[in-house]
Enzyme design. Structure first.
Site, PDB file in Angstrom:
ATOM      1  N   TRP A 163       0.875  -1.181   0.000  1.00  9.00           N
ATOM      2  CA  TRP A 163       0.000   0.000   0.000  1.00  9.00           C
ATOM      3  C   TRP A 163       0.907   1.225   0.000  1.00  9.00           C
ATOM      4  O   TRP A 163       1.808   1.330   0.835  1.00  9.00           O
ATOM      5  CB  TRP A 163      -0.861  -0.055   1.269  1.00  9.00           C
ATOM      6  CG  TRP A 163      -1.763   1.104   1.486  1.00  9.00           C
ATOM      7  CD1 TRP A 163      -2.601   1.687   0.589  1.00  9.00           C
ATOM      8  CD2 TRP A 163      -1.946   1.817   2.726  1.00  9.00           C
ATOM      9  NE1 TRP A 163      -3.295   2.714   1.189  1.00  9.00           N
ATOM     10  CE2 TRP A 163      -2.914   2.808   2.495  1.00  9.00           C
ATOM     11  CE3 TRP A 163      -1.401   1.700   4.009  1.00  9.00           C
ATOM     12  CZ2 TRP A 163      -3.335   3.698   3.488  1.00  9.00           C
ATOM     13  CZ3 TRP A 163      -1.817   2.566   4.988  1.00  9.00           C
ATOM     14  CH2 TRP A 163      -2.780   3.556   4.734  1.00  9.00           C
ATOM     15  N   ASP A 244      -0.200  -5.435   9.532  1.00 11.63           N
ATOM     16  CA  ASP A 244      -1.232  -4.469   9.191  1.00 11.63           C
ATOM     17  C   ASP A 244      -2.447  -5.284   8.761  1.00 11.63           C
ATOM     18  O   ASP A 244      -2.405  -5.999   7.759  1.00 11.63           O
ATOM     19  CB  ASP A 244      -0.752  -3.551   8.054  1.00 11.63           C
ATOM     20  CG  ASP A 244      -1.771  -2.444   7.769  1.00 11.63           C
ATOM     21  OD1 ASP A 244      -2.856  -2.461   8.376  1.00 11.63           O
ATOM     22  OD2 ASP A 244      -1.473  -1.573   6.926  1.00 11.63           O
ATOM     23  N   LYS A 280     -12.874  -0.680   6.547  1.00  8.34           N
ATOM     24  CA  LYS A 280     -13.453  -1.538   5.501  1.00  8.34           C
ATOM     25  C   LYS A 280     -14.482  -2.499   6.077  1.00  8.34           C
ATOM     26  O   LYS A 280     -15.592  -2.591   5.584  1.00  8.34           O
ATOM     27  CB  LYS A 280     -12.353  -2.363   4.823  1.00  8.34           C
ATOM     28  CG  LYS A 280     -11.015  -1.684   4.693  1.00  8.34           C
ATOM     29  CD  LYS A 280     -10.961  -0.743   3.539  1.00  8.34           C
ATOM     30  CE  LYS A 280      -9.636  -0.006   3.578  1.00  8.34           C
ATOM     31  NZ  LYS A 280      -9.414   0.810   2.422  1.00  8.34           N
TER      32      LYS A 280
HETATM   33  C1  LMR Z   1      -6.722   1.965  -0.490  1.00  9.02           C
HETATM   34  O1  LMR Z   1      -5.675   1.295  -0.527  1.00  9.02           O
HETATM   35  O2  LMR Z   1      -7.333   2.285  -1.517  1.00  9.02           O
HETATM   36  C2  LMR Z   1      -7.321   2.364   0.823  1.00  9.02           C
HETATM   37  O3  LMR Z   1      -6.585   1.813   1.866  1.00  9.02           O
HETATM   38  C3  LMR Z   1      -7.563   3.816   0.938  1.00  9.02           C
HETATM   39  C4  LMR Z   1      -6.335   4.609   1.253  1.00  9.02           C
HETATM   40  O4  LMR Z   1      -6.349   5.328   2.231  1.00  9.02           O
HETATM   41  O5  LMR Z   1      -5.344   4.531   0.511  1.00  9.02           O
END
Ligand code: LMR
Length: 433
Positions: A163, A244, A280
């Site tokens: 991420w 996480d 989520k």
């Molecule tokens: C995502 O990966 O789209 C979500 O976790 C939203 C974000 O805050 O990036």
């Protein structure tokens, strides 16, 4: 005393000489703006920037499969029934007092059960230092700051890819980052041997960031057997696992099953950290409610760690917001509401699984010569499609379909109404590759 007086008079001189304290005439207003003229606009966020672009598009055909936020089959945001019921119970009864620095103890205790197990001895023995956090981002950031403060020389090993905000979080906490192999582009699956090698070659006692389930962005998780091997090796090396867990419930539809990786590590006797989020799985995106926990050697250590985590939170935001925390604690502590929640999580996960099948079938029906097997093999909210940045840009400019440059599709944005349109567009931009 003399030194103090001198310093103070220097400060006074600097302040009174500075134009922000002088009377401003209109002609001076322009000069004042030069305080920030070295500041250039920030680059767009790779995920939230996609939503901004989507909102600015006036096409009736536009589709947002960028941000990881659940939508129903009409493409609309969802408020869960269990949340509506909890809200009704709070209505009129909520005072607006501060929570303690560590947030709602009740919420934290219920949240820990989801990660560590309903009847966890570790919770009973008070070995877990835990505080309410501003959702998953806040939990990760609090941990990164804690890591920097109490293990200042340590680094964090981050999977490639991850991420995008993970990089920002540990960067801003000034913890240096090392990368470890995770995704295998050719097989569109896990690079297990690459990952194991990196774990083996990292210096003893390294910090590893792991996605507990529904890996973001790839949708590729280790199998149970692989988790066992990862845990064993990390134990041998004395590494610190930090999980996480932003998508508990979204991988299998069952939050208990999705905690499997953490439970394996607990069985192996790891001391570990966990970031949890209700964005989520309870749809509480804007409530910013989550939890940071660190499993310690004993109760005494846990108490110290908790007070230090609170100390880090205090100058940043003082104490976390109360509303979302109340919703979570009401839902998790009432067996009926908790059951309703579990059913609703499953409905969300199942709709996404259905859309994976539909997207793959539509692509195959169009006669695509590429393999789209990974769409149904990957799990959680995302499909890591394998599309290139150029192909993604074509999807946006020609078809008004918005997604992140890395080709990640948020399956939560795919519906029975738009799946054919998306499949057609993907086929158009990939057919010559
Ligand atoms: C995502 O990966 O789209 C979500 O976790 C939203 C974000 O805050 O990036």
């Amino acid at each position: 005393m003399a030194a103090l007086r001198a310093a103070s008079s220097n400060i006074t001189r600097r302040i009174s000489g500075s134009s922000i304290y002088s009377k401003t005439r209109p002609s001076e207003a322009r000069w004042m703006s030069s305080w920030w003229n070295h500041v250039t606009p920030a680059p767009k966020d790779p995920i939230l920037g996609v939503t901004e672009a989507f909102l600015a598009d006036s096409s009736p055909n536009k589709v947002n499969v960028g941000v990881g936020a659940y939508r129903d089959d009409n493409g609309k945001p969802v408020v869960l029934d269990c949340v509506r019921e909890a809200e009704a119970r709070i209505a009129g009864n909520l005072n607006m007092e501060y929570l303690p620095m560590g947030g709602s103890n009740h919420m934290v205790e219920e949240t820990l059960k989801l990660a560590y197990g309903d009847s966890s001895e570790l919770i009973k023995d008070k070995r877990i230092a835990a505080v309410q956090a501003l959702s998953g981002t806040g939990a990760c950031r609090l941990f990164a700051d804690f890591q920097k403060r109490y293990k200042p020389e340590s680094e964090i090993y981050i999977p490639i890819p991850t991420w995008s905000n993970h990089h920002n979080i540990w960067r801003d906490a000034q913890v240096s980052q090392k990368l470890y192999h995770y995704y295998h582009p050719e097989s569109r699956g896990l690079d297990f041997s690459g990952m194991m090698n990196d774990i083996k070659n990292a210096p003893k006692g390294s910090f590893f960031l792991l996605h507990a389930c529904a890996h973001n962005p790839t949708g590729v998780d280790p199998t149970e057997e692989e988790w066992k091997e990862i845990s064993q090796l990390m134990k041998e090396k004395g590494h610190f696992p930090f999980f996480d867990m932003a998508y508990q419930g979204f991988a299998s539809g069952d939050p208990e099953r999705d905690a499997k990786a953490i439970r394996i590590f607990l069985q192996d006797g790891h001391l570990l950290g966990v970031s949890q989020s209700f964005a989520k799985n309870m749809g509480l995106y804007g409530q910013r409610v989550g939890c940071l926990s660190v499993l310690c050697e004993n109760e005494q250590e846990a108490l110290s760690v908790k007070t230090r985590m609170q100390q880090i939170a205090r100058p940043m935001y003082s104490n976390p917001p109360v509303h979302g925390a109340l919703l979570v604690s009401i839902i998790l502590s009432d067996p009926n509401l908790k059951n309703l929640w579990l059913k609703e999580v499953k409905v969300m996960a199942d709709r996404i699984i259905g859309m994976r099948t539909a997207l793959r079938e539509n692509l195959e029906k169009l006669g695509s010569s590429l393999s789209w097997e990974h769409i149904t093999k990957q799990i959680g909210m995302f499909c890591y499609s394998g599309m290139t940045k150029d192909q993604v840009h074509r999807l946006t400019s020609e078809f008004h379909i918005y997604m992140t440059d890395n080709g990640r599709i948020s399956m939560a944005g795919v519906t029975t109404k738009n799946v054919e349109y998306i499949a057609n567009a993907i086929h158009e931009v990939t057919k010559s590759s």
